[in-house]
Structure formats: C-alpha cells, structure tokens
Design a protein around this motif. Sequence first.
Motif, mmCIF file in Angstrom:
data_model
loop_
_atom_site.group_PDB
_atom_site.id
_atom_site.type_symbol
_atom_site.label_atom_id
_atom_site.label_comp_id
_atom_site.label_asym_id
_atom_site.label_seq_id
_atom_site.Cartn_x
_atom_site.Cartn_y
_atom_site.Cartn_z
ATOM 1 N N ARG A 122 1.138 -1.570 0.221
ATOM 2 C CA ARG A 122 -0.031 0.161 -0.254
ATOM 3 C C ARG A 122 0.882 1.512 0.055
ATOM 4 O O ARG A 122 1.976 1.486 0.276
ATOM 5 C CB ARG A 122 -0.999 0.424 0.897
ATOM 6 C CG ARG A 122 -0.573 0.083 2.471
ATOM 7 C CD ARG A 122 -1.790 0.596 3.683
ATOM 8 N NE ARG A 122 -2.437 -1.261 3.631
ATOM 9 C CZ ARG A 122 -4.151 -1.145 3.119
ATOM 10 N NH1 ARG A 122 -4.203 -0.300 2.700
ATOM 11 N NH2 ARG A 122 -4.289 -2.146 3.398
ATOM 12 N N HIS A 153 -1.894 2.775 -10.855
ATOM 13 C CA HIS A 153 -2.836 1.911 -11.113
ATOM 14 C C HIS A 153 -2.543 1.325 -12.306
ATOM 15 O O HIS A 153 -2.716 0.197 -12.829
ATOM 16 C CB HIS A 153 -4.132 2.430 -11.096
ATOM 17 C CG HIS A 153 -4.326 1.905 -9.198
ATOM 18 N ND1 HIS A 153 -5.866 2.396 -8.856
ATOM 19 C CD2 HIS A 153 -4.152 1.926 -8.203
ATOM 20 C CE1 HIS A 153 -5.629 2.725 -7.416
ATOM 21 N NE2 HIS A 153 -4.585 1.752 -6.617
ATOM 22 N N GLY A 158 -5.241 -2.185 -8.575
ATOM 23 C CA GLY A 158 -5.753 -2.596 -6.917
ATOM 24 C C GLY A 158 -4.645 -2.552 -5.781
ATOM 25 O O GLY A 158 -5.064 -2.935 -4.777
ATOM 26 N N THR A 159 -4.045 -1.605 -6.119
ATOM 27 C CA THR A 159 -2.715 -1.059 -4.881
ATOM 28 C C THR A 159 -3.057 -0.771 -4.156
ATOM 29 O O THR A 159 -4.213 0.730 -4.167
ATOM 30 C CB THR A 159 -1.443 -0.773 -5.616
ATOM 31 O OG1 THR A 159 -0.114 -2.069 -6.313
ATOM 32 C CG2 THR A 159 -0.562 -0.018 -3.984
ATOM 33 N N PRO A 160 -3.488 -0.242 -2.684
ATOM 34 C CA PRO A 160 -4.414 0.329 -1.714
ATOM 35 C C PRO A 160 -3.699 1.570 -2.202
ATOM 36 O O PRO A 160 -2.583 1.439 -1.381
ATOM 37 C CB PRO A 160 -4.792 -0.465 -0.548
ATOM 38 C CG PRO A 160 -4.049 -1.515 -0.854
ATOM 39 C CD PRO A 160 -3.796 -1.663 -2.274
ATOM 40 N N ALA A 162 -3.595 5.797 -0.119
ATOM 41 C CA ALA A 162 -4.981 6.552 1.244
ATOM 42 C C ALA A 162 -3.535 7.991 0.448
ATOM 43 O O ALA A 162 -2.581 7.992 0.785
ATOM 44 C CB ALA A 162 -4.205 6.300 1.512
ATOM 45 N N PRO A 194 -12.708 3.016 -5.710
ATOM 46 C CA PRO A 194 -12.349 1.887 -5.417
ATOM 47 C C PRO A 194 -10.196 1.787 -4.898
ATOM 48 O O PRO A 194 -9.762 2.639 -5.931
ATOM 49 C CB PRO A 194 -11.765 0.994 -6.783
ATOM 50 C CG PRO A 194 -13.647 1.346 -7.395
ATOM 51 C CD PRO A 194 -13.256 2.245 -6.848
ATOM 52 N N ASP A 195 -9.886 1.330 -3.818
ATOM 53 C CA ASP A 195 -8.722 0.928 -3.665
ATOM 54 C C ASP A 195 -7.757 2.665 -3.109
ATOM 55 O O ASP A 195 -7.050 2.944 -3.253
ATOM 56 C CB ASP A 195 -7.838 0.315 -4.547
ATOM 57 C CG ASP A 195 -8.586 -1.350 -5.290
ATOM 58 O OD1 ASP A 195 -8.662 -1.813 -3.617
ATOM 59 O OD2 ASP A 195 -8.762 -1.094 -6.015
ATOM 60 N N VAL A 196 -8.831 4.042 -2.485
ATOM 61 C CA VAL A 196 -8.088 4.592 -2.136
ATOM 62 C C VAL A 196 -8.921 5.105 -1.103
ATOM 63 O O VAL A 196 -10.326 5.630 -1.181
ATOM 64 C CB VAL A 196 -8.724 6.366 -3.324
ATOM 65 C CG1 VAL A 196 -8.154 7.151 -3.271
ATOM 66 C CG2 VAL A 196 -8.255 5.000 -4.688
ATOM 67 N N ASP A 197 -7.987 5.762 -0.338
ATOM 68 C CA ASP A 197 -8.575 6.276 0.969
ATOM 69 C C ASP A 197 -8.249 7.734 1.687
ATOM 70 O O ASP A 197 -7.348 7.977 1.058
ATOM 71 C CB ASP A 197 -7.896 4.884 2.213
ATOM 72 C CG ASP A 197 -9.034 4.398 2.769
ATOM 73 O OD1 ASP A 197 -10.056 4.194 3.131
ATOM 74 O OD2 ASP A 197 -8.551 3.433 1.675
ATOM 75 N N TYR A 239 -5.074 1.907 9.674
ATOM 76 C CA TYR A 239 -5.539 1.810 8.537
ATOM 77 C C TYR A 239 -4.989 0.548 8.288
ATOM 78 O O TYR A 239 -4.718 -0.134 7.157
ATOM 79 C CB TYR A 239 -5.037 2.803 7.676
ATOM 80 C CG TYR A 239 -5.002 3.299 5.993
ATOM 81 C CD1 TYR A 239 -6.495 3.206 5.392
ATOM 82 C CD2 TYR A 239 -3.798 2.537 5.812
ATOM 83 C CE1 TYR A 239 -5.842 2.632 4.014
ATOM 84 C CE2 TYR A 239 -3.950 2.662 4.006
ATOM 85 C CZ TYR A 239 -4.914 2.915 3.553
ATOM 86 O OH TYR A 239 -4.567 2.806 2.303
#
Length: 241
Positions: A122, A153, A158-160, A162, A194-197, A239
């Motif tokens: 991540r 991406h 798909g790598t998270p 943040a 998706p995959d973002v915080d 997280y």
Amino acid sequence: MPPRPMPFLSAALAALLLAAGCAATGAPATAADGARAGVQAIDPPSSPEWTHDMARFAAEDAADPPPAHPVVFTGSSSVRLWTTLAEDFPGRPVLNRGFGGSHVRDAVHYADEVAIRYRPSRILLYAGDNDTMDGRGPQQVLADFQAFVARVHQDLPGTPIAFIAIKPSPSRIHLLEVQRASNALVRDWAARTPDVDYIDVFTPMLGADGRPRPELFVGDALHMNADGYALWRDIIAPYLR
C-alpha cells in the motif's frame, strides 16, 4: 541529471485524468477533451532538486535493500522528517520515501522511484501542503492526486493508496480554508473510488477554537514535534492493520 520528462499518457491514464478535470470543474467530457488529454502531461516538477533525492533513494536501496512489498510513505517534509516511522509501526515493513518541499505532482513524476519500483502493499501520500502555499488551488490538488492514483494503478492495479490530509499549521493558518477545501475534494473523491482512502489528520490537529494546536509543532510552527507524530501514528495505525 535533468528532471525525467513525463511520457505521453496511456489511454487509461488519460481517461482518468480527463475524469479528474471534469470532477474538478464540473464540465462534461467531450471527444475533443479526450484527444487533448491523450497528449498532455501534468505540470513539470516543482523543482529540479528532486533528482538528488531520487539518487539518494537509489543509493540507500543499494546499500540496504528495502523489504519486499513494503508500506510506502511518500510526499513532502512531514514524511521525510518522520524518523520514528519504523518504531511507530512495529511489525509492518514501512519504507520512508519522503522528499521535503515536494508537491503532489512531484509524486506523479517520480512515482516509479518513490513507490512503483517497490511493488508496495500500500502507499500513503502526504502532499498538498506546499502546493497550497505556492498558490495551487483545491481543484489542482485533487487533479494531481487523481493523476498519482492513475499512474500507480497503471502499473499496479488494485494497490491501496491513501491521501493523508493536508495538515493545519500555525505558520500557514492563512491557508486554513484552502486546505480544508482541498481535503474535502479529495475526501469526497476517495469515498467513491475503489482502492483509495482519505486519512483525516486535519480535524484532530485543530483545537476547540478551530485553530491549529501549537503544542503539536516545533519552533517553526510548520513541522511537527514528537506529539504531532504520535497523533498521526494513532490515526494511521488502524488503516495499516
């Protein structure tokens, strides 16, 4: 060595950048917009000095190979100066790739060097502080962060990722509302992506009076002290679980 130029954008990356621009401006996308997005790169790096940081990272990797699939922290000086990162997240393979003074767009230009090459589990990005100080507005911060997500991406789907909220600081209190607006745009986009915080360190760093808490900062009233980093540690730790 001069800054590495951005290549032409792939169709997927161009599409996301186009969506970023439309989200920031509210304008509908057109075929002409898409054609332009395919050949336009983001703004150049904010400084040629980052090439020295990239060389430093390469030297560090050669001398002490980083862990496999680390949790990469990158961005500006609030990351670079986080010297207790490994101690604060024991048992997690964290890697500090902060380069002080950088903008969000610099993380896009150097995404390979600070993140992608490590195949991270991540990525946490702290940037936007210097962007707003240098006159870049909330919509630009959002668009640049979207470009960073697209760039990562493109190679690592798909790598998270943040976004650590732009922090409020006593020395930049005149930018408080710009920072708040920038954070809100990123927060809202992350909530539907998706995959973002979005990690909110902004709100806890304000006191009951709505002003930055001075006890969290060193003498320059911009960079954090141990208490500031302890606050970030406690907010970010869930997280990483």
